[in-house]
Design an enzyme around this catalytic site. Structure first.
Site, PDB file in Angstrom:
ATOM      1  N   HIS A 209       0.859  -1.183   0.000  1.00  0.00           N
ATOM      2  CA  HIS A 209       0.000   0.000   0.000  1.00  0.00           C
ATOM      3  C   HIS A 209       0.895   1.234   0.000  1.00  0.00           C
ATOM      4  O   HIS A 209       1.604   1.507   0.964  1.00  0.00           O
ATOM      5  CB  HIS A 209      -0.898   0.013   1.238  1.00  0.00           C
ATOM      6  CG  HIS A 209      -1.872  -1.116   1.288  1.00  0.00           C
ATOM      7  ND1 HIS A 209      -2.554  -1.455   2.437  1.00  0.00           N
ATOM      8  CD2 HIS A 209      -2.290  -1.979   0.334  1.00  0.00           C
ATOM      9  CE1 HIS A 209      -3.353  -2.484   2.178  1.00  0.00           C
ATOM     10  NE2 HIS A 209      -3.202  -2.820   0.912  1.00  0.00           N
ATOM     11  N   MET A 302      -1.766  -2.580   8.446  1.00  0.00           N
ATOM     12  CA  MET A 302      -3.032  -2.258   9.081  1.00  0.00           C
ATOM     13  C   MET A 302      -4.184  -2.771   8.216  1.00  0.00           C
ATOM     14  O   MET A 302      -4.114  -2.750   6.994  1.00  0.00           O
ATOM     15  CB  MET A 302      -3.140  -0.737   9.268  1.00  0.00           C
ATOM     16  CG  MET A 302      -4.381  -0.265  10.014  1.00  0.00           C
ATOM     17  SD  MET A 302      -4.258   1.481  10.504  1.00  0.00           S
ATOM     18  CE  MET A 302      -4.063   2.280   8.922  1.00  0.00           C
ATOM     19  N   ASP A 305      -6.604  -6.378   4.339  1.00  0.00           N
ATOM     20  CA  ASP A 305      -6.381  -6.645   2.921  1.00  0.00           C
ATOM     21  C   ASP A 305      -5.472  -7.871   2.764  1.00  0.00           C
ATOM     22  O   ASP A 305      -4.470  -7.994   3.470  1.00  0.00           O
ATOM     23  CB  ASP A 305      -5.737  -5.424   2.260  1.00  0.00           C
ATOM     24  CG  ASP A 305      -5.637  -5.557   0.746  1.00  0.00           C
ATOM     25  OD1 ASP A 305      -6.447  -6.310   0.170  1.00  0.00           O
ATOM     26  OD2 ASP A 305      -4.760  -4.902   0.160  1.00  0.00           O
TER      27      ASP A 305
END
Length: 360
Positions: A209, A302, A305
């Protein structure tokens, strides 16, 4: 107990803005502000905050130098604010190497076009990095090919989530390595990938990410440090042994074709898609091409996903490894796959490199 935060920035306007946003969250308390890196060190020793938000470019002492010194004097989770430029990306990656745990765009519009959503994300990020105790000091960076890695945040003892019994390692049976990660991922990936030999026999897919302006700089950094080749994935790239393809930020990376002749397709994200790139989207596409020959790895991050993509891969006969809680910066994504009983094996960050090198 509220998370105690020190806000560091040379702009009075930005300090006030961040303070107002954080103070609006009942679970967060801003205990002080600093105007430069030297002031940040002094205030850290004086106020003993749980989390520090840090600008990079400041007079007297820059944020990267301040992070490095804080990690040796009183290790504290640091969340960097960064400009979304190539140079900003390189500086932010330097800050992560120095010991910072994560970063956010300095322009709140780059966090989210919705102002209230941007505020919620900032507060959530602060609460998330505060969940662990303080990070251990950062070891000095080392040159290629050895990984430059910091010691992750130590965690208070807690009962581990339920996980599937550890399955025997299927050496030589994998044709693809796919890794998904988020918060803490840049340093974790650097540590893992630098342990792989140049002749690593599997293609590697990386989903981190990260904003679109950061992934070119991150791929270039990894390529410089690693024995394997690392590049930002482009539409049409073929999967090749010993080559790691990093999903471009702000887009989605899927795999098409067939095993042994698979290629990357880069697509725009659907409206409302939260993660860009998304581990689940990449892993679900992998499951169609490499249904029972993928080794999927979920590292620190976090959220959840990767859980559903790992579930799809596991249902097809592939293997899932996840990072252990103690070595995670944020035990979110690995916890999600462990609690869903998808994980075949839980591995510490220090062991991942040698274990991945040993499965081929």
């Amino acid at each position: 107990m509220a998370v105690r935060v020190l806000v560091v920035d040379d702009s009075g306007f930005f300090r006030r803005r961040v303070t107002e946003i954080l103070d609006s969250d009942p679970q967060i308390e801003v205990v002080g502000a600093a105007v430069d890196g030297k002031d940040a060190i002094d205030k850290t020793m004086q106020l003993k905050p749980d989390v520090i938000t840090m600008d990079i470019e400041m007079p007297v002492m820059d944020g990267i130098t301040a992070v490095r010194r804080i990690m040796t004097m009183r290790p504290t989770p640091v969340l960097m604010f960064s400009s979304l430029t190539y140079d900003g990306a390189k500086a932010t990656l330097d800050a992560l190497d120095a010991g910072a745990v994560d970063f956010l765009p300095k322009r709140f519009d780059d966090i989210s076009k919705d102002r209230e959503e941007a505020k919620r994300k900032l507060c959530a990020q602060v609460r998330s990095v505060a969940k662990g105790s303080r990070p251990a000091p950062t070891p000095p960076p080392v040159s290629r090919p050895t990984a430059a890695a910091r010691t992750p945040i130590s965690r208070p003892a807690s009962a581990p989530p339920p996980a599937a019994p550890s399955a025997p390692v299927r050496r030589g049976s994998f044709k693809l390595l796919a890794i998904g990660t988020s918060t803490g991922g840049p340093v974790a990936l650097q540590k893992v990938l630098t342990a792989l030999p140049a002749n690593y026999p599997m293609p590697i897919l990386l989903v981190q990410h990260m904003p679109g302006t950061f992934t070119p700089a991150f791929a270039a950094r990894l390529d410089q440090l690693c024995n394997i080749k690392v590049k930002e994935a482009a539409d049409g790239d073929m999967l090749q042994p010993g080559v790691a393809l990093l999903a471009p930020g702000g887009k989605q990376m899927v795999i098409e074709g067939r095993s042994g002749a698979a290629r990357v397709k880069i697509t725009e994200s659907d409206a409302g898609q939260f993660y860009k790139p998304c581990v689940d989207i990449t892993f679900n596409s992998v499951a169609k091409i490499y249904p029972n020959t993928t080794l999927a790895v979920i590292l620190t991050g976090m959220g959840a996903d990767g859980r559903e993509g790992c579930r799809t891969l596991k249902q097809g006969g592939s293997t899932v490894w996840s990072q252990d809680e103690a070595s995670c910066v944020v035990y979110g994504m690995p916890m999600a796959v462990a609690e869903a009983r998808i994980t075949d094996r839980v591995v510490t960050l220090d062991q991942f490199g040698s274990e991945l090198a040993g499965v081929v």
